[in-house]
Design a protein around this motif. Structure first.
Motif, PDB file in Angstrom:
ATOM      1  N   TRP A 263       0.813  -1.221   0.000  1.00 40.46           N
ATOM      2  CA  TRP A 263       0.000   0.000   0.000  1.00 40.46           C
ATOM      3  C   TRP A 263       0.847   1.272   0.000  1.00 40.46           C
ATOM      4  O   TRP A 263       0.319   2.368  -0.102  1.00 40.46           O
ATOM      5  N   TYR A 264       2.174   1.121   0.092  1.00 38.77           N
ATOM      6  CA  TYR A 264       3.054   2.280  -0.070  1.00 38.77           C
ATOM      7  C   TYR A 264       3.467   2.494  -1.530  1.00 38.77           C
ATOM      8  O   TYR A 264       4.237   3.418  -1.823  1.00 38.77           O
ATOM      9  N   ALA A 265       2.961   1.673  -2.429  1.00 38.98           N
ATOM     10  CA  ALA A 265       3.326   1.800  -3.848  1.00 38.98           C
ATOM     11  C   ALA A 265       2.471   2.863  -4.529  1.00 38.98           C
ATOM     12  O   ALA A 265       1.926   2.649  -5.607  1.00 38.98           O
ATOM     13  N   ARG A 266       2.348   4.001  -3.908  1.00 38.94           N
ATOM     14  CA  ARG A 266       1.528   5.086  -4.445  1.00 38.94           C
ATOM     15  C   ARG A 266       2.427   6.131  -5.107  1.00 38.94           C
ATOM     16  O   ARG A 266       3.454   6.529  -4.539  1.00 38.94           O
ATOM     17  N   LEU A 267       2.029   6.546  -6.287  1.00 35.73           N
ATOM     18  CA  LEU A 267       2.823   7.519  -7.040  1.00 35.73           C
ATOM     19  C   LEU A 267       3.120   8.745  -6.176  1.00 35.73           C
ATOM     20  O   LEU A 267       2.238   9.283  -5.508  1.00 35.73           O
ATOM     21  N   ASN A 268       4.379   9.158  -6.155  1.00 35.99           N
ATOM     22  CA  ASN A 268       4.858  10.325  -5.413  1.00 35.99           C
ATOM     23  C   ASN A 268       4.786  10.163  -3.901  1.00 35.99           C
ATOM     24  O   ASN A 268       4.920  11.141  -3.160  1.00 35.99           O
ATOM     25  N   GLY A 269       4.593   8.933  -3.428  1.00 34.08           N
ATOM     26  CA  GLY A 269       4.594   8.691  -1.987  1.00 34.08           C
ATOM     27  C   GLY A 269       6.003   8.684  -1.416  1.00 34.08           C
ATOM     28  O   GLY A 269       7.007   8.668  -2.147  1.00 34.08           O
ATOM     29  N   ASP A 270       6.095   8.693  -0.079  1.00 38.09           N
ATOM     30  CA  ASP A 270       7.404   8.708   0.572  1.00 38.09           C
ATOM     31  C   ASP A 270       8.091   7.351   0.541  1.00 38.09           C
ATOM     32  O   ASP A 270       9.316   7.274   0.590  1.00 38.09           O
ATOM     33  N   PHE A 271       7.301   6.282   0.503  1.00 44.08           N
ATOM     34  CA  PHE A 271       7.852   4.929   0.538  1.00 44.08           C
ATOM     35  C   PHE A 271       7.557   4.230  -0.782  1.00 44.08           C
ATOM     36  O   PHE A 271       7.184   4.875  -1.762  1.00 44.08           O
ATOM     37  N   ALA A 272       7.708   2.900  -0.837  1.00 41.99           N
ATOM     38  CA  ALA A 272       7.481   2.149  -2.070  1.00 41.99           C
ATOM     39  C   ALA A 272       7.236   0.691  -1.715  1.00 41.99           C
ATOM     40  O   ALA A 272       7.462   0.259  -0.585  1.00 41.99           O
ATOM     41  N   TRP A 273       6.754  -0.070  -2.687  1.00 42.42           N
ATOM     42  CA  TRP A 273       6.653  -1.521  -2.520  1.00 42.42           C
ATOM     43  C   TRP A 273       7.940  -2.174  -2.986  1.00 42.42           C
ATOM     44  O   TRP A 273       8.531  -1.775  -3.994  1.00 42.42           O
ATOM     45  N   LEU A 274       8.384  -3.177  -2.235  1.00 43.30           N
ATOM     46  CA  LEU A 274       9.543  -3.968  -2.610  1.00 43.30           C
ATOM     47  C   LEU A 274       9.282  -5.407  -2.201  1.00 43.30           C
ATOM     48  O   LEU A 274       8.975  -5.671  -1.034  1.00 43.30           O
ATOM     49  N   PRO A 275       9.366  -6.370  -3.134  1.00 43.20           N
ATOM     50  CA  PRO A 275       9.145  -7.772  -2.769  1.00 43.20           C
ATOM     51  C   PRO A 275      10.304  -8.318  -1.947  1.00 43.20           C
ATOM     52  O   PRO A 275      11.365  -7.703  -1.848  1.00 43.20           O
ATOM     53  N   HIS A 276      10.098  -9.488  -1.358  1.00 40.07           N
ATOM     54  CA  HIS A 276      11.137 -10.148  -0.581  1.00 40.07           C
ATOM     55  C   HIS A 276      12.359 -10.364  -1.466  1.00 40.07           C
ATOM     56  O   HIS A 276      12.247 -10.770  -2.618  1.00 40.07           O
ATOM     57  N   LEU A 277      13.534 -10.101  -0.924  1.00 44.80           N
ATOM     58  CA  LEU A 277      14.757 -10.124  -1.718  1.00 44.80           C
ATOM     59  C   LEU A 277      15.057 -11.501  -2.291  1.00 44.80           C
ATOM     60  O   LEU A 277      15.764 -11.621  -3.293  1.00 44.80           O
ATOM     61  N   TYR A 278      14.537 -12.574  -1.663  1.00 42.78           N
ATOM     62  CA  TYR A 278      14.755 -13.924  -2.169  1.00 42.78           C
ATOM     63  C   TYR A 278      13.600 -14.422  -3.025  1.00 42.78           C
ATOM     64  O   TYR A 278      13.624 -15.539  -3.515  1.00 42.78           O
ATOM     65  N   LEU A 279      12.571 -13.564  -3.207  1.00 45.97           N
ATOM     66  CA  LEU A 279      11.391 -13.978  -3.963  1.00 45.97           C
ATOM     67  C   LEU A 279      11.068 -12.965  -5.063  1.00 45.97           C
ATOM     68  O   LEU A 279       9.908 -12.741  -5.390  1.00 45.97           O
ATOM     69  N   THR A 280      12.102 -12.363  -5.628  1.00 42.98           N
ATOM     70  CA  THR A 280      11.860 -11.328  -6.629  1.00 42.98           C
ATOM     71  C   THR A 280      11.395 -11.913  -7.966  1.00 42.98           C
ATOM     72  O   THR A 280      10.684 -11.254  -8.725  1.00 42.98           O
ATOM     73  N   THR A 281      11.773 -13.150  -8.278  1.00 39.07           N
ATOM     74  CA  THR A 281      11.343 -13.766  -9.529  1.00 39.07           C
ATOM     75  C   THR A 281       9.841 -14.019  -9.506  1.00 39.07           C
ATOM     76  O   THR A 281       9.318 -14.617  -8.564  1.00 39.07           O
ATOM     77  N   ALA A 282       9.160 -13.566 -10.540  1.00 40.85           N
ATOM     78  CA  ALA A 282       7.698 -13.738 -10.678  1.00 40.85           C
ATOM     79  C   ALA A 282       6.925 -13.057  -9.552  1.00 40.85           C
ATOM     80  O   ALA A 282       5.796 -13.433  -9.261  1.00 40.85           O
ATOM     81  N   SER A 283       7.523 -12.055  -8.921  1.00 36.89           N
ATOM     82  CA  SER A 283       6.803 -11.299  -7.892  1.00 36.89           C
ATOM     83  C   SER A 283       5.788 -10.379  -8.555  1.00 36.89           C
ATOM     84  O   SER A 283       5.880 -10.088  -9.748  1.00 36.89           O
ATOM     85  N   TRP A 284       4.808  -9.939  -7.789  1.00 41.62           N
ATOM     86  CA  TRP A 284       3.782  -9.064  -8.357  1.00 41.62           C
ATOM     87  C   TRP A 284       3.152  -8.208  -7.272  1.00 41.62           C
ATOM     88  O   TRP A 284       3.182  -8.544  -6.086  1.00 41.62           O
ATOM     89  N   ILE A 285       2.587  -7.098  -7.707  1.00 37.41           N
ATOM     90  CA  ILE A 285       1.754  -6.265  -6.857  1.00 37.41           C
ATOM     91  C   ILE A 285       0.390  -6.188  -7.526  1.00 37.41           C
ATOM     92  O   ILE A 285       0.291  -6.044  -8.742  1.00 37.41           O
ATOM     93  N   GLN A 286      -0.657  -6.322  -6.735  1.00 36.42           N
ATOM     94  CA  GLN A 286      -2.013  -6.410  -7.267  1.00 36.42           C
ATOM     95  C   GLN A 286      -2.893  -5.294  -6.716  1.00 36.42           C
ATOM     96  O   GLN A 286      -2.820  -4.965  -5.530  1.00 36.42           O
ATOM     97  N   VAL A 287      -3.729  -4.745  -7.582  1.00 34.53           N
ATOM     98  CA  VAL A 287      -4.682  -3.707  -7.196  1.00 34.53           C
ATOM     99  C   VAL A 287      -6.090  -4.210  -7.478  1.00 34.53           C
ATOM    100  O   VAL A 287      -6.390  -4.652  -8.591  1.00 34.53           O
ATOM    101  N   ASP A 288      -6.944  -4.153  -6.456  1.00 36.13           N
ATOM    102  CA  ASP A 288      -8.348  -4.507  -6.593  1.00 36.13           C
ATOM    103  C   ASP A 288      -9.129  -3.210  -6.785  1.00 36.13           C
ATOM    104  O   ASP A 288      -9.226  -2.386  -5.875  1.00 36.13           O
TER     105      ASP A 288
END
Length: 252
Positions: free
Chosen positions: A63-88
């Motif tokens: 939920w920090y993956a918002r444009l111009n926000g202070d933070f960001a989304w980052l997947p687990h460093l060992y699970l970056t392959t085929a990772s995804w972020i989903q919006v409903d």
């Protein structure tokens, strides 16, 4: 001299031509390219989920993956392959594009350089935006702070949409916004980027197994998808309560 019926028909024709031209002009002037609510919070926190999260310190949650926000989304460093972020989106929307942005922290700068877009189509099947023969690879950012807008070749009609990082600089950190408009049916070929009938089913990124319309319909009927969504929402709410208050102190 022109007769009245002929004049009337000519007038109606001209009016219809003006009306259609106005509708086309509105489309060209971004009526269906408005921001759908990642940046302004219209899309709620619990409607933004991901395959994994880097740490539990509170700055990488989806939920920090918002444009111009202070933070960001980052997947687990060992699970970056085929990772995804989903919006409903909570209801069917016409989605026409996406804006991406990296993480521009005081000491770290990360961004996604290419990615794919997946969506739940109107047959309740996870599919991927594709060219004629293969999945479309969207070109992402070239730095952490800048924004990159990609418009789809054809709009898609969906409620659930995922961004799947393919390559990145440093780490696949992301801030984003979706572009589109409210969906007004019926669904037509120009409005839904449906997979070709002879195209292979795309693998569900959660299981790695191919999906099909029949499998998706069955899952929908037995409530499995709803159950997973509810469980994820409850877990996210608990996590937010436990860690949300710590987030400001972890801003790098």
């Amino acid at each position: 001299m022109l007769k009245f019926p002929v004049i009337l028909l000519l007038f109606v024709y001209l009016c219809m031509d003006c009306l259609l031209g106005e509708v086309a002009s509105e489309r060209e002037n971004d009526v269906c390219h408005r921001r759908l609510g990642m940046e302004d919070g219209t899309i709620q926190d619990l409607d933004i989920t991901s395959s994994s999260v880097a740490t539990l310190v509170g700055i990488w949650w989806p939920w920090y993956a918002r444009l111009n926000g202070d933070f960001a989304w980052l997947p687990h460093l060992y699970l970056t392959t085929a990772s995804w972020i989903q919006v409903d989106l909570k209801e069917l929307k016409t989605v026409t594009g996406v804006i991406t942005q990296g993480y521009d922290g005081p000491h770290q700068q990360y961004w996604i350089t290419t990615y794919h877009i997946l969506y739940l189509d109107t047959s309740l099947r996870w599919d991927i935006i594709r060219d004629e023969e293969s999945a479309t690879t969207f070109i992402g950012n070239t730095d952490a702070a800048g924004q990159k807008t990609n418009m789809f070749d054809r709009p898609i009609v969906t409620r659930l949409i995922r961004l799947q990082p393919a390559t990145w600089d440093g780490l696949p950190a992301l801030r984003m916004e979706l572009l589109g408009c409210d969906f007004i049916g019926p669904i037509g070929p120009a409005e839904v980027a449906s997979p070709a009938s002879n195209s292979p089913p795309y693998a569900d990124t959660r299981t790695g197994q191919p999906t099909s319309s029949a499998q998706a319909s069955t899952a929908s009927k037995n409530g499995a998808s709803i159950g997973r969504t509810v469980a994820a929402g409850v877990a996210t709410l608990i996590i937010k309560i436990l860690y949300g208050s710590l987030a400001p102190s972890w801003h790098w």
